[in-house]
Design an enzyme around this catalytic site. Sequence first.
Site, short mmCIF file in Angstrom:
data_model
loop_
_atom_site.label_atom_id
_atom_site.label_comp_id
_atom_site.label_asym_id
_atom_site.label_seq_id
_atom_site.Cartn_x
_atom_site.Cartn_y
_atom_site.Cartn_z
N ASP A 48 43.42 40.33 43.66
CA ASP A 48 42.29 39.84 44.16
C ASP A 48 42.19 38.27 44.45
OD1 ASP A 48 39.78 39.80 45.29
OD2 ASP A 48 38.74 39.11 43.41
N SER A 49 41.59 37.94 45.53
CA SER A 49 41.55 36.58 45.80
C SER A 49 41.08 35.79 44.61
CB SER A 49 40.90 36.16 47.05
OG SER A 49 39.46 36.43 46.85
N TYR B 141 39.01 34.72 50.44
CA TYR B 141 39.63 35.66 51.55
C TYR B 141 38.58 36.01 52.58
CZ TYR B 141 44.11 37.22 49.47
OH TYR B 141 45.24 37.07 48.94
N GLY B 142 37.32 35.86 52.34
CA GLY B 142 35.92 36.53 53.18
C GLY B 142 36.27 35.45 54.38
N CYS C 216 39.94 44.21 45.81
CA CYS C 216 39.34 43.19 46.59
C CYS C 216 38.93 44.08 48.14
CB CYS C 216 40.14 42.05 47.06
SG CYS C 216 39.79 41.01 48.50
N ASN C 217 37.71 44.02 48.33
CA ASN C 217 37.28 45.05 49.57
C ASN C 217 38.02 44.31 50.94
OD1 ASN C 217 34.94 46.99 48.89
ND2 ASN C 217 34.92 45.38 47.46
N THR C 218 37.93 42.98 50.97
CA THR C 218 38.34 42.07 52.12
C THR C 218 39.89 42.73 52.43
OG1 THR C 218 36.91 40.41 51.94
CG2 THR C 218 38.65 40.19 53.39
N CYS D 75 31.83 43.62 47.63
CA CYS D 75 32.87 42.79 47.25
C CYS D 75 32.82 42.66 45.81
CB CYS D 75 32.37 41.21 47.47
SG CYS D 75 33.39 39.83 46.91
N THR D 76 34.17 42.86 45.18
CA THR D 76 34.29 43.01 43.65
C THR D 76 33.70 41.91 42.83
OG1 THR D 76 36.64 42.19 43.71
CG2 THR D 76 36.16 44.64 43.96
N HIS D 77 33.54 40.78 43.59
CA HIS D 77 33.00 39.54 42.68
C HIS D 77 31.53 39.91 42.54
CE1 HIS D 77 36.33 37.08 44.11
NE2 HIS D 77 35.77 35.86 43.23
#
Length: 265
Positions: free
Chosen positions: A11-12, A43-44, A75-77, A189-191
């Site tokens: 992930d970022s 990343y977003g 990470c979705n992005t 978003c995984t966050h």
Amino acid sequence: MNDTRPILFFDSGVGGLSVLAATRALLPAASIVYAADSAGFPYGTKSEAEIAVRVPALLGRLAERYRPRLIVIACNTASTIALAEVRAALDLPVVGTVPAIKPAAAISKTRTIGVLGTDATVRQPYVDDLARRFAGDCLVLRHGSAELVRLAEAKLHGHATDPARYAAILAGLFGQAGGDRIDTIVNACTHFPLVADELAAAAPPGVEFVDGSAGIARRVAHLTAGQDWGAAPGEGIAVFTRGDADTAALAPALERFGLTRLESL
């Protein structure tokens, strides 16, 4: 011989820990490498071209160093932009993370769904396709928030966050035309599952939040079914592309996810 190859999560930042936690629950013996591109975070707010070049290159380096049996792009992005490129470049299974629009549509009674993600994720044609295929009879509203990513990172660092900020972010969904009918929100978003309690407290009563972490965990368990994990309990390594004092401050939080060693790429 015991097979000690890890699962690599990428992930970022720290958002992918929500996916790691769900996978750990199913595969407690697995060795884990969690890689955060802290030098490229967030990343977003980056362009598609930047992410499409950066993610495959980094995952190539990580795969060479850690020799994983499977990679999860948590990470979705990164997934909505670079998943195909990563799969083409690497000769091992790669599991992506995409917005959970299908399960959201399955439970929405008002047929109005909110998609809460980063700016880069919510504008992707991939999201258009998911909405068309799985939520064709729903109004699907989207809102991108880089601030919510920062709030989740702050919480994991142990910093207090302002409840009013979560309400203001959600207003970006509920304030749209038809937004008052939203009964289900996709955390794209995984966050965002890391601040699930804060989001729930800021949302109107009865609104349900969904994400894809449980489904990803089941997919990883399926792809590794019958594989050997070694005799010892699985090791947990966290690797950052930028190691600094801010990274070191995450150590106590990372230990809660079974990541007891910190390394830099």
